[in-house]
Design a protein around this motif. Sequence first.
Motif, PDB file in Angstrom:
ATOM      1  N   ASN A  39      26.298  72.665  77.143  1.00 23.27           N
ATOM      2  CA  ASN A  39      25.715  73.569  78.129  1.00 23.27           C
ATOM      3  C   ASN A  39      26.176  73.229  79.533  1.00 23.27           C
ATOM      4  N   THR A  40      26.377  71.949  79.753  1.00 19.86           N
ATOM      5  CA  THR A  40      26.904  71.489  81.051  1.00 19.86           C
ATOM      6  C   THR A  40      28.029  70.509  80.782  1.00 19.86           C
ATOM      7  N   PRO A  41      29.042  70.508  81.619  1.00 25.51           N
ATOM      8  CA  PRO A  41      30.180  69.611  81.374  1.00 25.51           C
ATOM      9  C   PRO A  41      29.817  68.160  81.689  1.00 25.51           C
ATOM     10  N   ASP A  42      30.537  67.258  81.086  1.00 25.43           N
ATOM     11  CA  ASP A  42      30.401  65.833  81.389  1.00 25.43           C
ATOM     12  C   ASP A  42      30.931  65.595  82.804  1.00 25.43           C
ATOM     13  N   PRO A  43      30.165  64.937  83.671  1.00 25.17           N
ATOM     14  CA  PRO A  43      30.626  64.696  85.046  1.00 25.17           C
ATOM     15  C   PRO A  43      31.974  63.983  85.104  1.00 25.17           C
ATOM     16  N   ARG A  44      32.247  63.143  84.129  1.00 25.32           N
ATOM     17  CA  ARG A  44      33.533  62.444  84.138  1.00 25.32           C
ATOM     18  C   ARG A  44      34.707  63.404  83.975  1.00 25.32           C
ATOM     19  N   HIS A  45      34.442  64.564  83.357  1.00 25.36           N
ATOM     20  CA  HIS A  45      35.479  65.567  83.188  1.00 25.36           C
ATOM     21  C   HIS A  45      35.402  66.624  84.290  1.00 25.36           C
ATOM     22  N   ALA A  46      34.184  67.005  84.651  1.00 26.40           N
ATOM     23  CA  ALA A  46      34.012  68.092  85.627  1.00 26.40           C
ATOM     24  C   ALA A  46      34.516  67.696  87.009  1.00 26.40           C
ATOM     25  N   ARG A  47      34.274  66.448  87.411  1.00 23.90           N
ATOM     26  CA  ARG A  47      34.615  66.045  88.777  1.00 23.90           C
ATOM     27  C   ARG A  47      36.123  66.135  89.038  1.00 23.90           C
ATOM     28  N   PRO A  48      36.979  65.547  88.213  1.00 19.17           N
ATOM     29  CA  PRO A  48      38.419  65.673  88.503  1.00 19.17           C
ATOM     30  C   PRO A  48      38.928  67.109  88.391  1.00 19.17           C
ATOM     31  N   LEU A  49      38.297  67.909  87.522  1.00 18.95           N
ATOM     32  CA  LEU A  49      38.731  69.304  87.439  1.00 18.95           C
ATOM     33  C   LEU A  49      38.340  70.077  88.696  1.00 18.95           C
ATOM     34  N   ASP A  50      37.133  69.830  89.217  1.00 15.67           N
ATOM     35  CA  ASP A  50      36.735  70.468  90.475  1.00 15.67           C
ATOM     36  C   ASP A  50      37.636  70.025  91.622  1.00 15.67           C
ATOM     37  N   ASP A  51      37.970  68.742  91.647  1.00 19.65           N
ATOM     38  CA  ASP A  51      38.877  68.241  92.691  1.00 19.65           C
ATOM     39  C   ASP A  51      40.243  68.900  92.585  1.00 19.65           C
ATOM     40  N   SER A  52      40.676  69.160  91.346  1.00 19.94           N
ATOM     41  CA  SER A  52      41.984  69.798  91.151  1.00 19.94           C
ATOM     42  C   SER A  52      41.983  71.223  91.697  1.00 19.94           C
ATOM     43  N   VAL A  53      40.856  71.942  91.515  1.00 18.31           N
ATOM     44  CA  VAL A  53      40.751  73.297  92.065  1.00 18.31           C
ATOM     45  C   VAL A  53      40.892  73.253  93.584  1.00 18.31           C
ATOM     46  N   ALA A  54      40.178  72.317  94.213  1.00 22.95           N
ATOM     47  CA  ALA A  54      40.236  72.213  95.675  1.00 22.95           C
ATOM     48  C   ALA A  54      41.633  71.819  96.142  1.00 22.95           C
ATOM     49  N   ARG A  55      42.269  70.935  95.401  1.00 19.73           N
ATOM     50  CA  ARG A  55      43.605  70.479  95.790  1.00 19.73           C
ATOM     51  C   ARG A  55      44.616  71.615  95.686  1.00 19.73           C
ATOM     52  N   LEU A  56      44.470  72.444  94.660  1.00 19.80           N
ATOM     53  CA  LEU A  56      45.367  73.602  94.524  1.00 19.80           C
ATOM     54  C   LEU A  56      45.173  74.555  95.698  1.00 19.80           C
TER      55      LEU A  56
ATOM     56  N   ARG B 132      48.588  69.482  87.871  1.00 21.55           N
ATOM     57  CA  ARG B 132      48.764  69.671  86.419  1.00 21.55           C
ATOM     58  C   ARG B 132      48.738  68.338  85.679  1.00 21.55           C
ATOM     59  N   GLN B 133      49.273  67.291  86.277  1.00 17.96           N
ATOM     60  CA  GLN B 133      49.230  65.972  85.636  1.00 17.96           C
ATOM     61  C   GLN B 133      47.793  65.453  85.535  1.00 17.96           C
ATOM     62  N   THR B 134      46.998  65.664  86.602  1.00 17.48           N
ATOM     63  CA  THR B 134      45.584  65.250  86.574  1.00 17.48           C
ATOM     64  C   THR B 134      44.835  66.001  85.491  1.00 17.48           C
ATOM     65  N   VAL B 135      45.053  67.299  85.401  1.00 18.12           N
ATOM     66  CA  VAL B 135      44.387  68.125  84.389  1.00 18.12           C
ATOM     67  C   VAL B 135      44.789  67.677  82.986  1.00 18.12           C
ATOM     68  N   ALA B 136      46.050  67.361  82.806  1.00 21.35           N
ATOM     69  CA  ALA B 136      46.526  66.921  81.485  1.00 21.35           C
ATOM     70  C   ALA B 136      45.848  65.613  81.076  1.00 21.35           C
ATOM     71  N   ARG B 137      45.618  64.713  82.021  1.00 19.49           N
ATOM     72  CA  ARG B 137      44.928  63.462  81.700  1.00 19.49           C
ATOM     73  C   ARG B 137      43.488  63.707  81.278  1.00 19.49           C
ATOM     74  N   VAL B 138      42.807  64.653  81.945  1.00 18.24           N
ATOM     75  CA  VAL B 138      41.427  64.981  81.578  1.00 18.24           C
ATOM     76  C   VAL B 138      41.386  65.572  80.159  1.00 18.24           C
ATOM     77  N   VAL B 139      42.313  66.468  79.851  1.00 11.70           N
ATOM     78  CA  VAL B 139      42.368  67.072  78.514  1.00 11.70           C
ATOM     79  C   VAL B 139      42.580  65.994  77.451  1.00 11.70           C
ATOM     80  N   ALA B 140      43.497  65.071  77.716  1.00 12.07           N
ATOM     81  CA  ALA B 140      43.763  63.999  76.755  1.00 12.07           C
ATOM     82  C   ALA B 140      42.525  63.130  76.562  1.00 12.07           C
ATOM     83  N   GLN B 141      41.789  62.867  77.641  1.00 11.62           N
ATOM     84  CA  GLN B 141      40.578  62.043  77.554  1.00 11.62           C
ATOM     85  C   GLN B 141      39.518  62.734  76.704  1.00 11.62           C
ATOM     86  N   ILE B 142      39.333  64.043  76.923  1.00 13.28           N
ATOM     87  CA  ILE B 142      38.332  64.797  76.151  1.00 13.28           C
ATOM     88  C   ILE B 142      38.675  64.770  74.669  1.00 13.28           C
ATOM     89  N   ARG B 143      39.912  65.011  74.337  1.00 15.88           N
ATOM     90  CA  ARG B 143      40.316  65.051  72.933  1.00 15.88           C
ATOM     91  C   ARG B 143      40.203  63.679  72.279  1.00 15.88           C
TER      92      ARG B 143
END
Length: 456
Positions: free
Chosen positions: A396-413, A438-449
């Motif tokens: 229902n809500t994302p894990d902060p460890r995953h959500a935070r770097p993804l939110d930062d990536s949006v701002a950085r873009l 894209r490299q930061t996002v790829a690391r988050v995806v790998a961590q989740i999987r």
Amino acid sequence: MTATPAQPYSPSKPRAHHALRDTLTLIALPLVAALALPAAFAGGGTRRWFGGRSESQRAEAQAAKDAAAAAFYELDTAQRDLRISIETITAVDDSPAARRAVADFEAISRRIDEASHQYIEAVDAHDLDRDDLEASVAVHARTELTRAKDELAGVKRELDRFGDSLGPLLGKAETQLVRLAPAVERARQGLLAASNALDAVRQSGLKADDLAARLAALGPELTKLNQGAGQHGVPDTLERAERVAREAEAVRVESERLPEKAAEIDHRLVSLRTRAQALTTRAGQVDPVLSELRRRFTAACWQDLQQVPDQATENVRQAERKLMEARAARDEQRWPDATALLSTVRALLNSTDESVSAAGDRLRRLNAVQKDPQQEIDRTRFAIRDAQRLAMTGRNTPDPRHARPLDDSVARLERAIGTLEGRHPDYWHFLTETEAVRQTVARVVAQIREERGAGH
């Protein structure tokens, strides 16, 4: 067994020896007795026969003597067999367990000596062939001989138990002894095969001095193998044989491959020289690329490429010098040196190829983003959205460890997109930022999987 019928256990050795001789000829006694009886009744014998109880006690004493002799023989045979087993173990094994086995065997051997001495004294003390043997003497003899037999049988059982306990040590020792002769033979055959292969290579015109030196170094090892395990011990000889076989096999294989290696080095010399010449041509094309970059884009887009032409020229020059050294090493048949020099040449040319290609690649990417930056933006946003969907799957809500770097990536873009505004956009900064997102996002995806895979 330290004490045997033929060994000097007491001053009465002739009588003891006579007793054992009687035992060994026990099977023939019935026949001899059968032949002697008629003569005795006919008056031709010398023994005065007493009937009744005396002769019965004499027979029982003789039976006890025969049984003791049989027990003595069995114990002697068992000790001899076990001594061979102990010698087999000590020839191979110097472990604490093996040393304990030797000490235990010596202790049991002392017990055997004592029991054997008791038996021989009992035999020497009673002459059962005396004509005037009294029944009481025969009974006493039977008692002592039975006691001696029981003592021998008891020590035999103790020896048998000890022999059973040697099973693991003996099995290990016998395994190594079985391996010894074939291992030594393999080493000898391996050295012969290596020598033949080396001779064949030299006949083809190749020197192979390093291989010859390696083979010569195995000569002293072969001498030790020929001296045998008796001088150097079974474990050391076995290890030496296996090592010599391995090293000889390596010399043989390298000798047989040497003509192929020489041809391969020749091919690499030609190939790398051709590549160096091609890179010289390509390096000359970097200056026009840099000129266009300087004319159309800001300094941040090309200033890190300023040294590429000079560095490429210097790298190619070094590569050509190393190629000349490699050619000389090959002509002198210094194969390791030639191989190492060619590896250096290849590394120099790879580095040059990358830097020369980087200039053309930079211009191509800058042209593409200048023409249509939206394609790079969409590509990066898609990667972020895909990662966000993955982060929300089953939650229902994302894990902060995953959500935070993804939110930062949006701002950085968004910040990177902002750098495209103005009269002279820094396109290279924009490209490096989107690549980093894209490299930061790829690391988050790998961590989740990885986490979800571990959870399953």
